[in-house]
Design a protein around this motif. Structure first.
Motif, PDB file in Angstrom:
ATOM      1  N   PHE A 153       6.691  16.179  10.116  1.00 15.97           N
ATOM      2  CA  PHE A 153       5.401  16.343   9.193  1.00 15.97           C
ATOM      3  C   PHE A 153       4.080  16.140   9.630  1.00 15.97           C
ATOM      4  N   GLY A 154       4.053  14.908  10.456  1.00 17.28           N
ATOM      5  CA  GLY A 154       2.878  14.508  11.094  1.00 17.28           C
ATOM      6  C   GLY A 154       2.129  15.561  12.028  1.00 17.28           C
ATOM      7  N   ALA A 155       3.104  16.130  12.575  1.00 20.69           N
ATOM      8  CA  ALA A 155       2.751  17.211  13.483  1.00 20.69           C
ATOM      9  C   ALA A 155       2.280  18.392  13.039  1.00 20.69           C
ATOM     10  N   ARG A 156       2.825  18.849  11.841  1.00 21.30           N
ATOM     11  CA  ARG A 156       2.732  20.046  11.281  1.00 21.30           C
ATOM     12  C   ARG A 156       1.647  20.106  10.493  1.00 21.30           C
ATOM     13  N   ALA A 157       1.363  18.976   9.588  1.00 19.20           N
ATOM     14  CA  ALA A 157       0.507  19.275   8.447  1.00 19.20           C
ATOM     15  C   ALA A 157      -1.070  19.760   8.842  1.00 19.20           C
ATOM     16  N   ALA A 158      -1.374  20.766   8.395  1.00 17.22           N
ATOM     17  CA  ALA A 158      -2.566  21.030   8.816  1.00 17.22           C
ATOM     18  C   ALA A 158      -3.645  21.135   7.846  1.00 17.22           C
ATOM     19  N   THR A 159      -3.634  21.026   6.496  1.00 23.74           N
ATOM     20  CA  THR A 159      -4.605  20.924   5.334  1.00 23.74           C
ATOM     21  C   THR A 159      -4.750  19.734   5.170  1.00 23.74           C
ATOM     22  N   ARG A 160      -6.021  19.412   4.410  1.00 24.33           N
ATOM     23  CA  ARG A 160      -6.308  18.131   3.926  1.00 24.33           C
ATOM     24  C   ARG A 160      -5.109  17.598   2.964  1.00 24.33           C
ATOM     25  N   GLU A 161      -4.686  18.466   2.141  1.00 22.37           N
ATOM     26  CA  GLU A 161      -3.366  17.930   1.438  1.00 22.37           C
ATOM     27  C   GLU A 161      -2.300  17.472   1.955  1.00 22.37           C
ATOM     28  N   GLY A 162      -2.010  18.223   3.016  1.00 21.42           N
ATOM     29  CA  GLY A 162      -0.816  17.841   3.974  1.00 21.42           C
ATOM     30  C   GLY A 162      -0.895  16.746   4.685  1.00 21.42           C
ATOM     31  N   SER A 163      -2.102  16.493   5.158  1.00 18.96           N
ATOM     32  CA  SER A 163      -2.475  15.267   5.894  1.00 18.96           C
ATOM     33  C   SER A 163      -2.158  14.067   4.842  1.00 18.96           C
ATOM     34  N   LEU A 164      -2.921  14.269   3.724  1.00 19.27           N
ATOM     35  CA  LEU A 164      -2.682  13.242   2.821  1.00 19.27           C
ATOM     36  C   LEU A 164      -1.342  12.702   2.526  1.00 19.27           C
ATOM     37  N   GLN A 165      -0.563  13.857   2.280  1.00 16.10           N
ATOM     38  CA  GLN A 165       0.959  13.713   1.645  1.00 16.10           C
ATOM     39  C   GLN A 165       1.857  12.892   2.972  1.00 16.10           C
ATOM     40  N   VAL A 166       1.536  13.320   4.202  1.00 20.68           N
ATOM     41  CA  VAL A 166       2.096  12.690   5.201  1.00 20.68           C
ATOM     42  C   VAL A 166       1.743  11.295   5.347  1.00 20.68           C
ATOM     43  N   GLU A 167       0.449  10.944   5.508  1.00 20.42           N
ATOM     44  CA  GLU A 167      -0.008   9.671   5.402  1.00 20.42           C
ATOM     45  C   GLU A 167       0.600   8.449   4.294  1.00 20.42           C
ATOM     46  N   LEU A 168       0.575   9.254   3.243  1.00 22.95           N
ATOM     47  CA  LEU A 168       1.291   8.625   2.171  1.00 22.95           C
ATOM     48  C   LEU A 168       2.662   8.097   2.455  1.00 22.95           C
ATOM     49  N   ALA A 169       3.399   9.276   2.952  1.00 26.32           N
ATOM     50  CA  ALA A 169       4.819   9.017   3.093  1.00 26.32           C
ATOM     51  C   ALA A 169       5.128   8.013   4.185  1.00 26.32           C
ATOM     52  N   HIS A 170       4.289   8.210   5.328  1.00 26.45           N
ATOM     53  CA  HIS A 170       4.417   7.056   6.370  1.00 26.45           C
ATOM     54  C   HIS A 170       4.309   5.821   6.033  1.00 26.45           C
ATOM     55  N   LEU A 171       3.187   5.600   4.967  1.00 22.21           N
ATOM     56  CA  LEU A 171       2.826   4.303   4.805  1.00 22.21           C
ATOM     57  C   LEU A 171       4.105   3.636   3.797  1.00 22.21           C
ATOM     58  N   GLU A 172       4.506   4.469   2.655  1.00 24.95           N
ATOM     59  CA  GLU A 172       5.718   4.054   2.132  1.00 24.95           C
ATOM     60  C   GLU A 172       6.795   3.775   2.842  1.00 24.95           C
ATOM     61  N   TYR A 173       7.269   4.484   4.053  1.00 23.15           N
ATOM     62  CA  TYR A 173       8.199   4.159   4.902  1.00 23.15           C
ATOM     63  C   TYR A 173       7.826   2.853   5.716  1.00 23.15           C
ATOM     64  N   GLN A 174       6.604   2.688   6.223  1.00 17.68           N
ATOM     65  CA  GLN A 174       6.247   1.531   6.989  1.00 17.68           C
ATOM     66  C   GLN A 174       6.269   0.307   5.989  1.00 17.68           C
ATOM     67  N   ARG A 175       5.882   0.269   4.952  1.00 14.77           N
ATOM     68  CA  ARG A 175       5.991  -0.783   4.161  1.00 14.77           C
ATOM     69  C   ARG A 175       7.362  -1.588   3.940  1.00 14.77           C
ATOM     70  N   SER A 176       8.510  -0.458   3.770  1.00 16.09           N
ATOM     71  CA  SER A 176       9.928  -0.944   3.812  1.00 16.09           C
ATOM     72  C   SER A 176      10.295  -1.545   5.100  1.00 16.09           C
ATOM     73  N   ARG A 177       9.637  -1.631   6.092  1.00 16.35           N
ATOM     74  CA  ARG A 177       9.782  -1.880   7.482  1.00 16.35           C
ATOM     75  C   ARG A 177       9.279  -3.333   7.889  1.00 16.35           C
TER      76      ARG A 177
END
Length: 440
Positions: free
Chosen positions: A121-145
């Motif tokens: 998802f991080g490699a594919r997201a091209a728009t502002r919205e997609g980038s925000l969504q991917v970063e949010l998902a990454h942070l949610e995942y990192q927080r659990s780690r």
């Protein structure tokens, strides 16, 4: 001597894909291990890793420390060393502890299914919205780690003077910073949702019906989108080639104009972080007048993929993102028919349309099916208006579909089709000139 491009190229990262496999608890969850493994290989290859090893490992029991059995870990360690593997992809959800233990045992980087999909998802997201969504998902995942990642650091003393209380540990500081960033991202995404809501309101005022493409990832949605619109949306034989919704207007055989929307592909066991983060993307489906469910009919796992897509749409209904009659708006599109003998060779029923987006076979039949669904869902109303009611007559032409008109000396008889809500808007603005009503 000149250096060739091959000699200067950076060597690709060698990867292994491992599927821990246990018998599904429910019969309808059955999915062939081979198909699931190939899907994981496709996901891994889509981010540029070179898969030099793949295997299904049967799980008799889930080990808390490593998920895999000790013998399986040892055999895998030897194979990883022999094949010089740098990344091992475990096609399952790993706990932070399991991931660290496997990395230590195998001597290389280990990522699980969630981490892999997030990388894609991080490699594919091209728009502002997609980038925000991917970063949010990454942070949610990192927080659990973050659990026990910083236990080697001693707790610092905080406060003033000699009586300061305990300060925050590194893990607490990291968790706080991630939490603050998540709050900011959610605020920005909410603004994106409001903006898209305004865009949808503007479209309703035009109004153009929305036809949304949904389907399992790599089913050919973007190829179909390009075939119908003549656009150049990124379309490759890759999983998750499209992450940002793309919209174009097209004209149906009847002359109706509709907005075609391409959306992110569905996948089995989508990480929970992504389900929440990509809620705004799926809002386009919730607004659709017609949903085209694009299936890869040539895929050996096509039936299970269909069940996954319908399962996600059912979850959207339970979350009140889709109304209860969404199934009546679905047209099943059986894509890649060219790989199984052509549209005439594909068995279909219940209004399904076999096509090949790559060759164009079956596309006229699909456009006709969209037209038919659109007409069937519209309300037919007959009005008798004063001849001088020019504004009302113009409104009917602009916002409805005038199918019949008779001009008399003092009045005009008009038969028009309306989408949901348009008739009420007309009568609220101009009054009720109703003669009769019915369904198309």
């Amino acid at each position: 001597m000149a250096t060739t491009s091959t000699e200067t190229a950076i060597p690709a990262t060698r990867a292994a894909v491992i599927l821990p496999w246990e018998k599904p608890e429910r019969e309808h969850d059955v999915r062939t291990a081979e198909a699931r493994l190939e899907e994981a290989v496709g996901l891994t290859s889509s981010i540029g890793l070179v898969v030099v090893m793949k295997a299904v490992l049967l799980l008799r029991a889930r080990r808390p420390a490593t998920l895999l059995g000790s013998g399986q870990v040892e055999s895998l360690r030897e194979a990883v060393a022999e094949k010089e593997v740098k990344v091992v992809v475990i096609d399952a959800r790993l706990s932070p502890g399991q991931q660290r233990n496997l990395e230590k045992a195998l001597g290389c980087k280990v990522i699980d299914r969630t981490g892999l999909i997030l990388d894609i998802f991080g490699a594919r997201a091209a728009t502002r919205e997609g980038s925000l969504q991917v970063e949010l998902a990454h942070l949610e995942y990192q927080r659990s780690r973050l659990v026990r990642l910083w236990t080697h650091l001693e707790r610092q003393r905080g406060g003033f003077g000699f009586l300061g209380g305990p300060g925050e540990t590194q893990i607490e500081a990291d968790r706080r910073m991630i939490g603050d960033r998540i709050v900011r991202l959610k605020r920005e995404l909410e603004q994106v949702r409001r903006t898209r809501g305004l865009h949808r309101s503007a479209r309703k005022r035009v109004p153009f019906p929305v036809v949304a493409l949904v389907g399992y990832t790599n089913a050919g949605k973007s190829t179909l989108f390009n075939a119908l619109t003549g656009a150049s949306v990124y379309a490759q034989n890759q999983l998750f080639a499209t992450l940002d919704p793309t919209m174009r207007a097209i004209q149906l055989p009847s002359g109706r104009r509709v907005i075609l929307s391409d959306t992110v592909g569905f996948i089995s066991e989508l990480p929970t972080e992504l389900i929440a983060a990509f809620r705004a993307t799926l809002e386009e489906v919730s607004e659709a007048d017609i949903i085209l469910h694009v299936r890869d009919i040539a895929h050996p796992d096509s039936d299970a993929q269909k069940a996954d897509v319908l399962g996600v749409l059912g979850d959207m209904e339970r979350d009140h993102m889709l109304d209860g009659d969404w199934r009546s708006r679905v047209i099943e599109v059986l894509n890649k028919a060219d790989l199984v003998g052509g549209p005439d060779a594909v068995s279909h029923a219940n209004g399904a349309v076999p096509i090949s987006a790559i060759t164009g076979d079956g596309l006229p039949e699909l456009m006709a099916a969209i037209d038919e669904h659109m007409a069937h869902a519209m309300e037919v109303v007959s009005y008798r208006l004063p001849a001088e009611a020019g504004a009302a007559i113009a409104w009917l032409y602009e916002h409805g579909e005038v199918t019949e008109r008779k001009d008399h000396d003092l009045e005009v008889e008009i038969v028009a089709r309306f989408r949901d809500g348009d008739r009420a808007r007309f009568e609220n603005q101009f009054g009720n000139f109703l003669v009769e009503e019915g369904k198309s």
